[in-house]
Write a protein that holds these residues in place. Structure first.
Motif, PDB file in Angstrom:
ATOM      1  N   UNK A 130      59.660  36.382  23.967  1.00  0.00           N
ATOM      2  CA  UNK A 130      58.782  36.038  25.091  1.00  0.00           C
ATOM      3  C   UNK A 130      59.549  35.955  26.409  1.00  0.00           C
ATOM      4  N   UNK A 131      60.858  35.670  26.360  1.00  0.00           N
ATOM      5  CA  UNK A 131      61.666  35.688  27.581  1.00  0.00           C
ATOM      6  C   UNK A 131      61.659  37.094  28.189  1.00  0.00           C
ATOM      7  N   UNK A 132      61.747  38.113  27.335  1.00  0.00           N
ATOM      8  CA  UNK A 132      61.717  39.489  27.817  1.00  0.00           C
ATOM      9  C   UNK A 132      60.357  39.830  28.428  1.00  0.00           C
ATOM     10  N   UNK A 133      59.279  39.399  27.771  1.00  0.00           N
ATOM     11  CA  UNK A 133      57.943  39.609  28.336  1.00  0.00           C
ATOM     12  C   UNK A 133      57.824  38.980  29.714  1.00  0.00           C
ATOM     13  N   UNK A 134      58.365  37.765  29.853  1.00  0.00           N
ATOM     14  CA  UNK A 134      58.281  37.067  31.141  1.00  0.00           C
ATOM     15  C   UNK A 134      59.035  37.812  32.223  1.00  0.00           C
ATOM     16  N   UNK A 135      60.243  38.285  31.905  1.00  0.00           N
ATOM     17  CA  UNK A 135      61.028  39.007  32.913  1.00  0.00           C
ATOM     18  C   UNK A 135      60.290  40.230  33.402  1.00  0.00           C
TER      19      UNK A 135
END
Length: 396
Positions: free
Chosen positions: A166-171
């Motif tokens: 989800x960190x990648x989705x946020x970025x």
């Protein structure tokens, strides 16, 4: 990648509620695994259980969402000033400009299990006839409703890498201008599907798990909730930074990693490249380290061939157990604490290190200047993620 500020973060696990409880346990090398008393039938193993959930129903207006998973999420949302930070972001950017991006593997399936055990003439009992509950999206729906947010709301369910990805989705969403801030994280709770499911795969240890120990016998399962708020860096910011991520799927086998760690290495090198880092820049790696035979063997070899002896590495699942869909956010929070407190956590539980482990392994807690750190999360099906964090000013 332009770094993002980790404006606030929090975690709850068997080590306690909030960052202070986790920091204390890590500093004292005190784990939280206990004999299993969760499953509906006896199963001889150890678990990382969060105490008190049975006596902590959601407040009245949120009764529709009440279940073990959302109770644990609620507890975590109230800690470490996290809810206030989200409300500040909502006021700053608007309700439609804050995303809710959460990972889970089982969500509220414990409530669904209970419903099936109590079927009334083939139908779900009245008190559990709540459609929003019996869905993988229950967690994210609940958090978005609680904060009255109108931005993108996404559930990621990629097994053990869920709440890292989800960190990648946020970025991507922030970089593309879709949102200005994102709540990331996840929650998973102990239930029969988890305990008996992993036991059927012969992966559950009858003793507390011992990551990277030569005599390891398998995993100990746990439960946890954690959240972080990501947004663009502001001038003069001193918040910790999220500086890179890598994702890969080697699709080698449903439950066994690629024997040479192909997908894990791709994710690791992608994270380093995106962050503009070389292996020698990394001070600490929080390893996936589940204490299963193949996972630890493959990850130890990857670390040994990639990083210098000065890089420190350890698994913290000996403290918490494997919290599945919440492992990514829990271990990201532990990684941020290692940076904050200049403390490399011990590789708890290992007494006879596996010969495949290199000099990078920190078997006992170590005081060190942790400026740049990685957190590995490797899921079933070879679905892998690696996150990179840095102190403000430490990233290139």
């Amino acid at each position: 990648m332009p770094p993002l500020a980790v404006r606030a973060y929090t975690a709850t696990s068997t080590l306690g509620r909030g960052l202070a409880a986790h920091a204390d346990a890590l500093a004292a090398s005190r784990g939280g695994l206990t004999p299993n008393d969760v499953s509906s039938k006896p199963l001889a193993c150890w678990v990382g259980r969060v105490s008190g959930l049975e006596d902590s129903p959601l407040p009245g207006e949120w009764t529709e969402w009440d279940c073990r998973n959302n109770r644990l999420a609620w507890i975590a949302l109230q800690q470490d000033g996290f809810a206030d930070a989200v409300r500040d972001a909502r006021a700053r950017y608007g309700a439609a400009r804050v995303a809710v991006l959460l990972g889970t593997s089982t969500s509220s399936i414990g409530a669904t299990e209970e419903g099936y055990r109590r079927l009334e003439q083939g139908r779900m009992p009245a008190d559990l006839h709540r459609p929003a509950l019996h869905s993988p999206h229950s967690l994210a729906g609940f958090v978005a409703a609680y904060f009255d947010l109108e931005g993108p709301c996404l559930t990621v369910a990629t097994a053990c890498s869920s709440s890292a990805k989800v960190f990648a989705n946020a970025e991507r969403m922030i970089r593309l201008g879709l949102v200005d801030a994102a709540i990331v994280g996840g929650t998973d709770t102990l239930c029969d599907s988890v305990l008996f499911g992993f036991n059927s795969l012969e992966l559950v240890s009858p003793e507390p798990c011992r990551p990277f120990d030569a005599g390891r016998q398998g995993i100990s399962l746990g439960e946890a909730a954690g959240f972080a708020l990501l947004e663009r860096v502001r001038e003069g910011d001193d918040a910790p930074l999220f500086v890179g991520y890598g994702e890969a799927s080697d699709a080698h086998h449903m439950s066994t990693p690629h024997p040479e760690g192909l997908g894990a290495e791709l994710a690791l090198r992608d994270a380093l490249a995106r962050a503009g880092l070389a292996p020698e820049d990394v001070d600490y790696i929080n390893l996936h380290g589940t204490a299963s035979q193949k996972n630890d063997e493959v990850e130890a070899a990857l670390v040994a061939r990639t990083f210098p002896a000065s890089t420190r590495a350890s698994s913290t699942k000996g403290f918490t157990g494997h919290t599945l869909g919440a492992a990514g956010i829990l271990e990201a929070a532990i990684t941020l604490l290692a940076m904050r407190d200049s403390l490399v956590p011990a590789n708890l539980g290992a007494v006879s290190p596996d010969p495949g482990c290199g000099p990078q392994f920190a078997w006992q807690a170590e005081h060190a200047d942790v400026r740049i750190a990685l957190s590995n999360s490797f899921g079933f099906g070879g679905n892998n993620a690696c996150l990179a964090f840095a102190h403000a000013g430490a990233a290139s």
